[in-house]
Scaffold this motif. Structure first.
Motif, PDB file in Angstrom:
ATOM      1  N   LEU A  47     -98.772  15.049  38.283  1.00 40.02           N
ATOM      2  CA  LEU A  47     -98.652  14.556  36.978  1.00 40.02           C
ATOM      3  C   LEU A  47     -99.709  14.635  35.995  1.00 40.02           C
ATOM      4  O   LEU A  47     -99.514  14.937  34.663  1.00 40.02           O
ATOM      5  CB  LEU A  47     -98.401  13.187  37.067  1.00 40.02           C
ATOM      6  N   SER A  48    -100.897  14.824  36.516  1.00 35.01           N
ATOM      7  CA  SER A  48    -102.424  15.239  35.624  1.00 35.01           C
ATOM      8  C   SER A  48    -102.233  16.371  35.031  1.00 35.01           C
ATOM      9  O   SER A  48    -102.564  17.115  33.921  1.00 35.01           O
ATOM     10  CB  SER A  48    -103.434  15.035  36.418  1.00 35.01           C
ATOM     11  N   PHE A  51     -98.533  16.486  32.475  1.00 36.64           N
ATOM     12  CA  PHE A  51     -98.582  16.058  31.328  1.00 36.64           C
ATOM     13  C   PHE A  51     -99.367  16.751  29.962  1.00 36.64           C
ATOM     14  O   PHE A  51     -98.762  17.060  28.980  1.00 36.64           O
ATOM     15  CB  PHE A  51     -99.251  14.624  31.305  1.00 36.64           C
ATOM     16  N   ASP A  54     -97.416  19.849  28.641  1.00 37.01           N
ATOM     17  CA  ASP A  54     -96.149  19.733  27.704  1.00 37.01           C
ATOM     18  C   ASP A  54     -96.419  19.448  26.348  1.00 37.01           C
ATOM     19  O   ASP A  54     -96.638  18.141  26.014  1.00 37.01           O
ATOM     20  CB  ASP A  54     -95.450  18.555  28.633  1.00 37.01           C
ATOM     21  N   PHE A  57     -94.140  16.544  24.992  1.00 38.27           N
ATOM     22  CA  PHE A  57     -95.014  15.185  25.060  1.00 38.27           C
ATOM     23  C   PHE A  57     -96.012  15.017  24.383  1.00 38.27           C
ATOM     24  O   PHE A  57     -96.097  13.638  23.920  1.00 38.27           O
ATOM     25  CB  PHE A  57     -95.092  15.157  26.681  1.00 38.27           C
ATOM     26  N   GLN A  61     -96.358  11.650  22.090  1.00 38.32           N
ATOM     27  CA  GLN A  61     -97.348  10.545  22.178  1.00 38.32           C
ATOM     28  C   GLN A  61     -98.332  10.476  20.982  1.00 38.32           C
ATOM     29  O   GLN A  61     -98.597   9.277  20.676  1.00 38.32           O
ATOM     30  CB  GLN A  61     -98.652  11.202  23.294  1.00 38.32           C
TER      31      GLN A  61
END
Length: 83
Positions: A47-48, A51, A54, A57, A61
């Motif tokens: 996930l690190s 994220f 992307d 994303f 954010q």
């Protein structure tokens, strides 16, 4: 008085539950064996990596800012004894 070695800091960790396809679980387990690491570590690292890569994303954010959680430090030292 300060010591030569600083206190160990530990991030706050929370338990989550996820349901994955059996094939993905098998592949995750194989990857954990390959890295000689546990599932928590492998999932967190994946996930690190995902994220920041992307771009959609990242833009989302910026438009949906949430307050950052504070890292709480947990001390391994026992409380001082009363004499």
């Amino acid at each position: 008085m300060s010591s030569y070695i600083p206190k160990q800091t530990r991030p706050v960790r929370e338990r989550i539950e996820a349901k994955l396809d059996r094939e993905l679980i098998v592949e995750l387990q194989q990857y954990c064996e390959y890295l000689e690491s546990d599932r928590d570590y492998v999932i967190a690292q994946a996930l690190s990596v995902a994220f920041p890569k992307d771009k959609g994303f990242a833009e989302w954010q910026r438009n949906h800012a949430m307050p950052q959680p504070r890292s709480e430090e947990v001390s391994d030292q026992a409380p001082p004894r009363n004499k």
